[in-house]
Design a protein around this motif. Sequence first.
Motif, PDB file in Angstrom:
ATOM      1  N   SER A 134       0.827  -1.198   0.000  1.00 57.78           N
ATOM      2  CA  SER A 134       0.000   0.000   0.000  1.00 57.78           C
ATOM      3  C   SER A 134       0.868   1.258   0.000  1.00 57.78           C
ATOM      4  O   SER A 134       2.001   1.240   0.457  1.00 57.78           O
ATOM      5  CB  SER A 134      -0.902  -0.006   1.238  1.00 57.78           C
ATOM      6  OG  SER A 134      -1.693   1.152   1.257  1.00 57.78           O
ATOM      7  N   ASN A 135       0.295   2.337  -0.498  1.00 59.83           N
ATOM      8  CA  ASN A 135       0.959   3.641  -0.419  1.00 59.83           C
ATOM      9  C   ASN A 135       0.119   4.621   0.400  1.00 59.83           C
ATOM     10  O   ASN A 135       0.274   5.819   0.293  1.00 59.83           O
ATOM     11  CB  ASN A 135       1.240   4.194  -1.819  1.00 59.83           C
ATOM     12  CG  ASN A 135      -0.010   4.392  -2.643  1.00 59.83           C
ATOM     13  OD1 ASN A 135      -1.108   4.062  -2.217  1.00 59.83           O
ATOM     14  ND2 ASN A 135       0.152   4.929  -3.837  1.00 59.83           N
ATOM     15  N   VAL A 136      -0.784   4.074   1.228  1.00 63.14           N
ATOM     16  CA  VAL A 136      -1.648   4.883   2.090  1.00 63.14           C
ATOM     17  C   VAL A 136      -1.704   4.257   3.483  1.00 63.14           C
ATOM     18  O   VAL A 136      -1.262   3.135   3.688  1.00 63.14           O
ATOM     19  CB  VAL A 136      -3.085   4.976   1.511  1.00 63.14           C
ATOM     20  CG1 VAL A 136      -3.107   5.742   0.208  1.00 63.14           C
ATOM     21  CG2 VAL A 136      -3.690   3.598   1.324  1.00 63.14           C
ATOM     22  N   ILE A 137      -2.289   4.970   4.410  1.00 62.69           N
ATOM     23  CA  ILE A 137      -2.521   4.428   5.752  1.00 62.69           C
ATOM     24  C   ILE A 137      -3.717   3.481   5.661  1.00 62.69           C
ATOM     25  O   ILE A 137      -4.738   3.819   5.078  1.00 62.69           O
ATOM     26  CB  ILE A 137      -2.806   5.553   6.770  1.00 62.69           C
ATOM     27  CG1 ILE A 137      -1.594   6.464   6.896  1.00 62.69           C
ATOM     28  CG2 ILE A 137      -3.209   4.968   8.116  1.00 62.69           C
ATOM     29  CD1 ILE A 137      -1.849   7.705   7.733  1.00 62.69           C
ATOM     30  N   TRP A 138      -3.576   2.291   6.233  1.00 64.10           N
ATOM     31  CA  TRP A 138      -4.644   1.308   6.193  1.00 64.10           C
ATOM     32  C   TRP A 138      -4.845   0.705   7.582  1.00 64.10           C
ATOM     33  O   TRP A 138      -4.009   0.849   8.466  1.00 64.10           O
ATOM     34  CB  TRP A 138      -4.345   0.204   5.184  1.00 64.10           C
ATOM     35  CG  TRP A 138      -3.008  -0.434   5.390  1.00 64.10           C
ATOM     36  CD1 TRP A 138      -1.835  -0.111   4.762  1.00 64.10           C
ATOM     37  CD2 TRP A 138      -2.673  -1.473   6.326  1.00 64.10           C
ATOM     38  NE1 TRP A 138      -0.813  -0.885   5.240  1.00 64.10           N
ATOM     39  CE2 TRP A 138      -1.297  -1.735   6.202  1.00 64.10           C
ATOM     40  CE3 TRP A 138      -3.409  -2.210   7.255  1.00 64.10           C
ATOM     41  CZ2 TRP A 138      -0.654  -2.695   6.969  1.00 64.10           C
ATOM     42  CZ3 TRP A 138      -2.751  -3.166   8.018  1.00 64.10           C
ATOM     43  CH2 TRP A 138      -1.396  -3.396   7.857  1.00 64.10           C
ATOM     44  N   GLU A 139      -5.976   0.008   7.744  1.00 62.29           N
ATOM     45  CA  GLU A 139      -6.319  -0.630   9.013  1.00 62.29           C
ATOM     46  C   GLU A 139      -6.989  -1.962   8.723  1.00 62.29           C
ATOM     47  O   GLU A 139      -7.610  -2.138   7.686  1.00 62.29           O
ATOM     48  CB  GLU A 139      -7.271   0.277   9.783  1.00 62.29           C
ATOM     49  CG  GLU A 139      -7.640  -0.228  11.150  1.00 62.29           C
ATOM     50  CD  GLU A 139      -8.538   0.742  11.903  1.00 62.29           C
ATOM     51  OE1 GLU A 139      -9.111   0.325  12.921  1.00 62.29           O
ATOM     52  OE2 GLU A 139      -8.674   1.901  11.485  1.00 62.29           O
ATOM     53  N   ILE A 140      -6.853  -2.919   9.651  1.00 65.50           N
ATOM     54  CA  ILE A 140      -7.538  -4.213   9.540  1.00 65.50           C
ATOM     55  C   ILE A 140      -8.560  -4.294  10.654  1.00 65.50           C
ATOM     56  O   ILE A 140      -8.275  -3.960  11.797  1.00 65.50           O
ATOM     57  CB  ILE A 140      -6.565  -5.400   9.689  1.00 65.50           C
ATOM     58  CG1 ILE A 140      -5.586  -5.439   8.539  1.00 65.50           C
ATOM     59  CG2 ILE A 140      -7.338  -6.717   9.770  1.00 65.50           C
ATOM     60  CD1 ILE A 140      -4.589  -6.576   8.621  1.00 65.50           C
ATOM     61  N   GLU A 141      -9.749  -4.796  10.295  1.00 67.89           N
ATOM     62  CA  GLU A 141     -10.748  -5.063  11.331  1.00 67.89           C
ATOM     63  C   GLU A 141     -11.317  -6.459  11.124  1.00 67.89           C
ATOM     64  O   GLU A 141     -11.450  -6.924   9.992  1.00 67.89           O
ATOM     65  CB  GLU A 141     -11.853  -4.014  11.348  1.00 67.89           C
ATOM     66  CG  GLU A 141     -12.780  -4.037  10.165  1.00 67.89           C
ATOM     67  CD  GLU A 141     -13.899  -2.999  10.279  1.00 67.89           C
ATOM     68  OE1 GLU A 141     -13.860  -2.142  11.187  1.00 67.89           O
ATOM     69  OE2 GLU A 141     -14.811  -3.059   9.440  1.00 67.89           O
ATOM     70  N   THR A 142     -11.617  -7.108  12.240  1.00 69.24           N
ATOM     71  CA  THR A 142     -12.247  -8.427  12.234  1.00 69.24           C
ATOM     72  C   THR A 142     -13.531  -8.290  13.044  1.00 69.24           C
ATOM     73  O   THR A 142     -13.545  -8.589  14.241  1.00 69.24           O
ATOM     74  CB  THR A 142     -11.310  -9.492  12.841  1.00 69.24           C
ATOM     75  OG1 THR A 142     -10.848  -9.021  14.107  1.00 69.24           O
ATOM     76  CG2 THR A 142     -10.126  -9.764  11.951  1.00 69.24           C
ATOM     77  N   PRO A 143     -14.613  -7.859  12.423  1.00 67.24           N
ATOM     78  CA  PRO A 143     -15.830  -7.501  13.160  1.00 67.24           C
ATOM     79  C   PRO A 143     -16.503  -8.651  13.894  1.00 67.24           C
ATOM     80  O   PRO A 143     -17.180  -8.431  14.887  1.00 67.24           O
ATOM     81  CB  PRO A 143     -16.744  -6.935  12.084  1.00 67.24           C
ATOM     82  CG  PRO A 143     -16.223  -7.466  10.809  1.00 67.24           C
ATOM     83  CD  PRO A 143     -14.759  -7.675  10.988  1.00 67.24           C
ATOM     84  N   ASP A 144     -16.320  -9.896  13.444  1.00 66.43           N
ATOM     85  CA  ASP A 144     -16.995 -11.031  14.076  1.00 66.43           C
ATOM     86  C   ASP A 144     -16.221 -11.616  15.259  1.00 66.43           C
ATOM     87  O   ASP A 144     -16.685 -12.559  15.877  1.00 66.43           O
ATOM     88  CB  ASP A 144     -17.255 -12.139  13.055  1.00 66.43           C
ATOM     89  CG  ASP A 144     -18.166 -11.660  11.944  1.00 66.43           C
ATOM     90  OD1 ASP A 144     -18.955 -10.732  12.178  1.00 66.43           O
ATOM     91  OD2 ASP A 144     -18.081 -12.207  10.829  1.00 66.43           O
ATOM     92  N   VAL A 145     -15.042 -11.082  15.552  1.00 67.13           N
ATOM     93  CA  VAL A 145     -14.238 -11.587  16.662  1.00 67.13           C
ATOM     94  C   VAL A 145     -14.496 -10.681  17.863  1.00 67.13           C
ATOM     95  O   VAL A 145     -14.170  -9.507  17.856  1.00 67.13           O
ATOM     96  CB  VAL A 145     -12.737 -11.606  16.305  1.00 67.13           C
ATOM     97  CG1 VAL A 145     -11.918 -12.065  17.484  1.00 67.13           C
ATOM     98  CG2 VAL A 145     -12.498 -12.494  15.094  1.00 67.13           C
ATOM     99  N   SER A 146     -15.082 -11.258  18.901  1.00 72.28           N
ATOM    100  CA  SER A 146     -15.439 -10.465  20.078  1.00 72.28           C
ATOM    101  C   SER A 146     -14.285 -10.413  21.066  1.00 72.28           C
ATOM    102  O   SER A 146     -13.370 -11.237  21.029  1.00 72.28           O
ATOM    103  CB  SER A 146     -16.673 -11.047  20.766  1.00 72.28           C
ATOM    104  OG  SER A 146     -16.363 -12.309  21.318  1.00 72.28           O
ATOM    105  N   ILE A 147     -14.325  -9.458  21.953  1.00 70.94           N
ATOM    106  CA  ILE A 147     -13.296  -9.324  22.989  1.00 70.94           C
ATOM    107  C   ILE A 147     -13.336 -10.530  23.927  1.00 70.94           C
ATOM    108  O   ILE A 147     -12.302 -11.007  24.371  1.00 70.94           O
ATOM    109  CB  ILE A 147     -13.475  -8.002  23.759  1.00 70.94           C
ATOM    110  CG1 ILE A 147     -13.173  -6.830  22.822  1.00 70.94           C
ATOM    111  CG2 ILE A 147     -12.574  -7.958  24.985  1.00 70.94           C
ATOM    112  CD1 ILE A 147     -13.431  -5.475  23.414  1.00 70.94           C
ATOM    113  N   SER A 148     -14.521 -11.056  24.189  1.00 75.80           N
ATOM    114  CA  SER A 148     -14.631 -12.209  25.095  1.00 75.80           C
ATOM    115  C   SER A 148     -14.168 -13.505  24.433  1.00 75.80           C
ATOM    116  O   SER A 148     -13.824 -14.452  25.113  1.00 75.80           O
ATOM    117  CB  SER A 148     -16.070 -12.357  25.584  1.00 75.80           C
ATOM    118  OG  SER A 148     -16.930 -12.598  24.485  1.00 75.80           O
ATOM    119  N   ASP A 149     -14.155 -13.560  23.094  1.00 76.63           N
ATOM    120  CA  ASP A 149     -13.701 -14.758  22.384  1.00 76.63           C
ATOM    121  C   ASP A 149     -12.728 -14.336  21.287  1.00 76.63           C
ATOM    122  O   ASP A 149     -13.006 -14.469  20.101  1.00 76.63           O
ATOM    123  CB  ASP A 149     -14.891 -15.516  21.792  1.00 76.63           C
ATOM    124  CG  ASP A 149     -14.452 -16.811  21.119  1.00 76.63           C
ATOM    125  OD1 ASP A 149     -13.381 -17.344  21.469  1.00 76.63           O
ATOM    126  OD2 ASP A 149     -15.189 -17.291  20.232  1.00 76.63           O
TER     127      ASP A 149
END
Length: 139
Positions: free
Chosen positions: A57-72
């Motif tokens: 990439s040549n930009v700032i990027w982020e990864i998210e895993t929306p189905d992964v909860s903090i408790s699991d």
Amino acid sequence: MRKKKTILTSAVAAVILFIMLAQFVSCEKYVLPELTISQDTIIFSHNVDSAYLEIHSNVIWEIETPDVSISDRWVIVRPNWADGDTTVIFKTTLNKGPRRETKARVFSETIERYFMLIQEAAPEGSENSGNPDANPDNL
């Protein structure tokens, strides 16, 4: 006649000034944002496992895993954001149950890419396989 020369000289000077200013503006270059990932699916074994994902990439990027909860938190991502090319490490916890999966998203302000994270189910009758004390936060 003298008045015509003055007006003509002023007009030519204005055109030359406009052309010079236009040259400075046209020097700006716009770079199109890029964001590519090395694979669209990562499959982990049921044991504690890890995998890598190359992000170009040549930009700032982020990864998210929306189905992964903090408790699991069965999968940990490091780093979960960066500016430019990076190798991302995924690490899973021991899976004692059914298959786990989540659709993860890598995104910037203008681009997004999706990929799947899948962890195989535990084999039937083997609750004590792997290392149950392993901690995915110790990347």
